[in-house]
Design a protein around this motif. Structure first.
Motif, PDB file in Angstrom:
ATOM      1  N   GLY A 469       0.838  -1.185   0.000  1.00  0.00           N
ATOM      2  CA  GLY A 469       0.000   0.000   0.000  1.00  0.00           C
ATOM      3  C   GLY A 469       0.865   1.223   0.000  1.00  0.00           C
ATOM      4  N   ALA A 470       1.434   1.467   1.118  1.00  0.00           N
ATOM      5  CA  ALA A 470       2.558   2.357   1.211  1.00  0.00           C
ATOM      6  C   ALA A 470       2.234   3.773   0.840  1.00  0.00           C
ATOM      7  N   GLY A 471       3.294   4.496   0.518  1.00  0.00           N
ATOM      8  CA  GLY A 471       3.175   5.863   0.046  1.00  0.00           C
ATOM      9  C   GLY A 471       2.326   6.718   0.949  1.00  0.00           C
ATOM     10  N   LEU A 472       1.115   6.950   0.530  1.00  0.00           N
ATOM     11  CA  LEU A 472       0.269   7.887   1.225  1.00  0.00           C
ATOM     12  C   LEU A 472      -0.402   7.255   2.420  1.00  0.00           C
ATOM     13  N   VAL A 473      -0.284   5.976   2.557  1.00  0.00           N
ATOM     14  CA  VAL A 473      -0.987   5.314   3.643  1.00  0.00           C
ATOM     15  C   VAL A 473      -0.019   4.527   4.507  1.00  0.00           C
ATOM     16  N   THR A 475       4.196   3.160   5.383  1.00  0.00           N
ATOM     17  CA  THR A 475       5.167   2.320   4.696  1.00  0.00           C
ATOM     18  C   THR A 475       5.189   0.912   5.261  1.00  0.00           C
TER      19      THR A 475
END
Lengths: 534, 188
Positions: A469-473, A475
């Motif tokens: 998912g990562a990034g904006l939600v 790491t």
């Protein structure tokens, strides 16, 4: 907005109802997560970790620029290393700078102290490949002997052969004002290939017992081995040149020795000291340096200054060794060292490609250049070199183009074949050379170990949980965590977990209402799969 | 020494959104302003296309990330509107086709209290319920036409299909909705 033709036959009432309905539902409240996007997207965008040369190519214009820059830097590195090498080569091959930089030959008087007024004899010990270094060394020693008024120069020879150019220089310097003597010794030494020419070109030639003179490796009388490397016409030319050259040299020595000398080249024959004496190819056998001095004494020879009677009995002996730079450069001729330098050079340049640091590339280029300098006097096989480089390249590429070990295995195979075929047919002058098996084996085992380690690491990492998912939600993986239902799961809704809202659905399709506790048990794209916990 | 990078290089590119590590490019206020102007329309379109507010948020976010990545390559920044809606439509279309493999969600099964604004809007009106029963292709044309307020030519451009096809789908969609609504309304 209304195009009559497009609306022909359209359900106008439906069209208007839809438009009305759309207008009435046009302004859903914008969630914060969406409203923040213009800034969040920019601040959280991941920095591209692609680096190096190959991966840069796939990255559009900026990648092209990076790749060009990388190539330019590599070119500059090679250029710097090349000029270093030219300077080094110039120093020792007697360029203009040589006279200034080259240290004087070191002089080691032997233990035998001669009576005052006794003649002086210069001894030049040589070994290994006949190359420019040896040619310099011999020429320098002979010049020194001439200027010192020495009674004779003794070249102590033990060589498997070498380059044509260096051999010709030695042969030329052997016709000096001072009588020149070649002694193939000590016992066990050989004067193969180019060494044969040098031995026969001296004013006097002696061989120790158990030494050999003649071709180093079997070359078919029709020149088949050379033809395989150079083509038939070239092979014939090389062979006939060599025959002409040895004929001329042997003619000066003794007319009866000509036929014998030609067989060393044309038939690739090798002879013992006794056979060489019987054929009048050499002047006699001499087991030690003292024997040489005794045997040569009283002989009449023709030097470039005319007929001279050699007086070497009881002479004081001055040994002229190679200086440090010459010794170092001479070492590069070793077939194994040239091979190892090539391997190191290719590997270091491979590292430079993927992890640009000027120093590593410079070292690699220097290794490569030294390797090619060294193999200049060796029968390098182009195909072998290409295979070795290709094999190494495949092993290095494994890390950047994951192939589950296929590249490594193929690379090792190609590398071993290339290593075995690294040196080809020697021809009349070059030594017969081969890379030692333990070295090829060690390199292959090293590459295999590296490949195993790499593939093993890749497989282990592949099994590790990914930063999803990562990034904006966030790491970190949220799988395994516990969250709260934000919008009812029916069975799809949103779940608040890890300080973020996620789309989520229940595993068994059941519904869950707001504020229920759920455990994240999996992930499908950006949708979490959850189950209820109590 | 290559292993980690090689691994990350291949794997992370596959992840839909990349993890935050370091800011790569300087903050671009022009991009921020351009994107901000698009967000309301984008969220609305994604919401009615996907009929799910959470998924619409994800879709807008994904489209924004893609836009930011592609921003340096966008030559004419005044065309941002068309470019961005193109990206958004692509994202939504991908999500719709992936969803149809995984699950079906009939709007009529969803109660009004679910809290999802889009599903609530659609469920509130017979028109909305009829719309949510349309096939993916027909619904995309209708949503772009009425909520995106795009001309048929623009829709054709976004969906990469001929204008004639857009027109026929438009007609077919309205007819299908009529067939679904009429019996209901006659029954009232």
């Amino acid at each position: 907005m209304r195009d009559p033709e497009l609306y022909e036959g359209l359900d106008v009432e439906m069209d208007e109802r839809l438009a009305r309905f759309a207008r009435s539902t046009r302004h859903p409240a914008l969630p914060d997560a969406v409203a923040e996007l213009p800034w969040a997207v920019q601040l959280n965008q991941r920095r591209t970790s692609r680096s190096g040369f190959l991966s840069g190519l796939g990255d559009g214009w900026s990648g092209f620029r990076r790749a060009t820059f990388g190539l330019a830097r590599l070119g500059a590195t090679l250029a710097v290393a090349g000029s270093l090498l030219l300077l080094l080569g110039n120093v020792h091959t007697g360029g203009t700078a040589a006279a200034v930089i080259r240290p004087l030959p070191s002089v080691h008087p032997s233990g035998a102290v001669a009576a005052p007024g006794a003649p002086e004899v210069v001894v030049v010990p040589t070994s290994g490949i006949v190359d420019d270094v040896m040619a310099d060394h011999v020429a320098g020693a002979i010049r020194r002997a001439e200027s010192d008024g020495a009674a004779a120069v003794i070249i102590q020879l033990d060589t498997p052969g070498g380059s044509l150019a260096a051999m010709q220089r030695i042969v030329e310097s052997l016709s000096a004002k001072v009588p020149t003597i070649v002694w193939v010794g000590p016992p066990g030494a050989k004067a193969a290939s180019a060494g044969t020419f040098i031995t026969l070109a001296a004013n006097l030639a002696y061989m120790a017992p158990q030494t050999n003179i003649g071709a180093a490796s079997p070359v078919a009388s029709n020149g088949q081995d050379i033809s395989a490397t150079y083509g038939q016409t070239e092979a014939d030319k090389v062979m006939s040149d060599a025959v002409k050259s040895i004929t001329a040299i042997a003619q000066d020595r003794h007319p009866e020795a000509v036929a014998w000398a030609v067989t060393t080249v044309a038939n690739a024959q090798s002879y013992s000291a006794e056979e060489a004496v019987a054929a009048k190819g050499i002047n006699g056998e001499a087991a030690t340096l003292d024997d040489v001095l005794n045997a040569a004494d009283g002989q009449t020879v023709t030097t470039s200054a005319g007929q001279v009677v050699v007086h070497t009995k009881g002479a004081s002996v001055v040994t002229i060794n190679e200086d440090a730079i010459q010794a170092m450069l001479h070492t590069l001729d070793d077939p194994d060292i040239a091979f190892i330098l090539l391997v190191m050079g290719v590997l270091l340049i491979g590292v430079e490609f993927f992890h640009p640091t000027l120093l590593v590339g410079m070292l690699g280029a220097l290794c490569l250049a030294l390797s090619f300098y060294g193999s200049g006097s060796l029968p390098l096989n182009v195909l072998g070199v290409v295979l070795v480089v290709l094999g190494l390249a495949m092993i290095v590429l494994e890390a950047n183009v994951p192939s589950h070990g296929v590249f490594t295995i193929a690379g090792i195979g190609i590398f071993v074949v290339g290593g075995v075929a690294f040196y080809g047919s020697p021809g009349p002058y070059l030594p017969s050379a081969a890379v030692a098996w333990p070295i090829i084996g060690l390199c292959a085992v090293g590459a295999a170990a590296y490949g195993l380690l790499l593939v093993g690491t890749l497989l282990r990492m592949r099994r590790m949980p990914m930063p999803v998912g990562a990034g904006l939600v966030g790491t970190d993986s949220v799988v395994g965590g516990v969250g709260l239902v934000q919008a009812d799961l029916s069975p799809v809704g949103t779940v608040y977990v890890g300080r973020e809202s996620w789309s989520a659905k229940t595993k068994d399709g059941s519904s869950l209402s707001r504020d229920a506790k759920v455990r994240i048990i999996g992930q499908d794209g950006l949708t979490l799969i959850v189950e209820k916990v109590d | 020494m290559f292993a980690k990078e090689a691994y990350l290089g291949t794997e992370i590119l596959r992840a839909p959104v990349q993890p935050a590590i370091v800011r790569d490019r300087a903050f671009d206020p022009v991009f921020a302003a351009s994107l901000e102007a698009e967000l309301a329309m984008a969220y609305r379109l994604a919401g009615y296309l996907l009929a799910d507010s959470a998924e619409a948020q994800d879709a807008v976010q994904e489209a924004s990330v893609r836009a930011w990545r592609g921003w340096p390559r966008l030559r004419e920044q005044e065309k941002f509107h068309a470019w961005f809606s193109q990206i958004l439509v692509n994202v939504c279309r991908t999500r719709l086709s992936q969803r149809s493999k995984r699950r079906t969600l009939d709007i009529e099964d969803v109660d009004l209290e679910s809290g999802d604004p889009f599903r609530a809007s659609l469920a509130r009106d017979a028109i909305g319920r009829a719309l949510s029963c349309l096939s993916k292709e027909l619904r995309m044309v209708v949503v772009l036409r009425y909520w995106g307020e795009l001309s048929l030519a623009e829709i054709a451009d976004r969906l990469k299909i001929p204008v004639g096809t857009v027109k026929s789908r438009h007609h077919a969609a309205l007819q299908a909705m009529r067939r679904r609504i009429d019996p209901v309304e006659r029954g009232i």
